[in-house]
Design an enzyme around this catalytic site. Sequence first.
Site, PDB file in Angstrom:
ATOM      1  N   ASP A  52      -6.570 -25.792  19.334  1.00  0.00           N
ATOM      2  CA  ASP A  52      -7.733 -25.223  19.708  1.00  0.00           C
ATOM      3  C   ASP A  52      -8.175 -26.024  20.765  1.00  0.00           C
ATOM      4  OD1 ASP A  52      -9.552 -22.666  18.449  1.00  0.00           O
ATOM      5  OD2 ASP A  52     -10.362 -24.477  19.720  1.00  0.00           O
TER       6      ASP A  52
ATOM      7  N   ASP B 261      -7.413 -19.712  23.631  1.00  0.00           N
ATOM      8  CA  ASP B 261      -7.632 -21.071  24.151  1.00  0.00           C
ATOM      9  C   ASP B 261      -7.069 -21.718  22.798  1.00  0.00           C
ATOM     10  OD1 ASP B 261      -9.408 -20.835  21.959  1.00  0.00           O
ATOM     11  OD2 ASP B 261     -10.228 -22.454  22.576  1.00  0.00           O
ATOM     12  N   GLU B 262      -6.277 -21.444  21.653  1.00  0.00           N
ATOM     13  CA  GLU B 262      -5.292 -22.087  21.051  1.00  0.00           C
ATOM     14  C   GLU B 262      -3.776 -21.060  20.284  1.00  0.00           C
ATOM     15  OE1 GLU B 262      -6.866 -20.223  16.716  1.00  0.00           O
ATOM     16  OE2 GLU B 262      -7.841 -19.511  17.920  1.00  0.00           O
TER      17      GLU B 262
END
Length: 398
Positions: free
Chosen positions: A8, A103-104
């Site tokens: 993340d 974002d992960e």
Amino acid sequence: MRTILHIDMDAFFAAIEQHDCPELRGKPVVVGSPPDRRGVVSTCSYEARKFGIHSAMPSRTAYQRCPHAVFLPVRMHRYKEVSRQIMVIFESFTPDVEPVSIDEAFLDVTGAERLFGTGPEIAVKIKAAILQETGLTCSVGIARNKFLAKIASDMQKPDGLTVVPSDPEAIRRFLAPLPIGRMWGIGKVTRTRLEKNGIRTVEDLQNASAGNLTRLLGPAGAESFRRLAFGEDDRPVAIEEREKSISNETTFDKDVSDPEMIRAQLLYLAEKVARRTRAAGYYARTAHLKVRWSDFETVTRQQQMPRAACDDVTFREQALELLAKIPPHRAVRLIGFGVSRLQETPAGEPAQLDLFSDKTDDPERAEKREKLSRAVDRILEKYGRDSIRRASDPDKPG
Ligand code: TTP
Ligand code: MG
């Protein structure tokens, strides 16, 4: 036993702003709605978090807490660009990547360990690659399953690397102090009900009697939360499945009014899609046309083919028939052709064995790669449409 990474990015939107504009580094930066309007904070830098600012807080409140923070609007296509960069890095370590948000992602690196080292070693390499290519930091959790990896990635943010031990007693102790709200699937209602019954931490959940839990969560819920409380989770890292389709589109450099040019580009796309359909071993039943006018209005048309097909001639015919349904009365900005309802055999007949097919070395990996690209596209799509053509669009004319 599997090795799963959950990665993340740290303060993602804000970190990109600080990277792109070095004067912002070390300062409280808030990305989201402007402070003088209604709307919320998307995220903020760690410097701003010290003032109690966080995602989803009204921007006005953020301003009250830290008037000297720098407030910036969301630049979504820049963030999407970085998102694609990190997904490509993940994919260079393993085809088993499950993007979860912009974002992960989860990575199953079990099979990659022979090539790249242990889980923590791979995590270090990925962190270095991300830093080098994007200038950003991320936090990684490494564990034997997704649940534990996700919990771990959050434990030492920012720039963290947390390894969850693998023996059951150590896992139990690792989870014990966490508030139950950190567990997957425990929403506000369930949390309140559990807390009213004295279950506040994962340890309380671990120690609760089976009867008590069943009363509070129902038999299925009791069983699954009990397992999670002891760190048991066997969900695979998976690329989300979706109905398959094959398509290509072209955004013209300049809007085009010449019908002959539009027709020519469409036929080119139809052939390209046909080639890809054959290469993938499919026959398609439905054809799709997409046209975006100069004013960005977009129209689509689709029709069923007389029979499942994958040849150039049929696809060209289909494309022209569909185009005839949309009289081009304005300049065209984008044109696209695609097919769906794919099947592996032509209508009703058994598949012929293709002895001469040029099979690539690892079709499974190739398929996973294609699926991953589609999965990333879908996730980014959720963050709002943008009209920017992908930098790598191979169909750019001229
Ligand atoms: P997160 O990973 O939840 O947050 P973050 O990356 O900003 O910070 P952290 O270091 O704690 O991971 O979300 C990723 C991005 O998604 C975030 O940068 C902005 C966006 N986002 C929103 O727009 N609204 C929200 O409510 C949240 C939680 C995130
Ligand atoms: Mg993040």
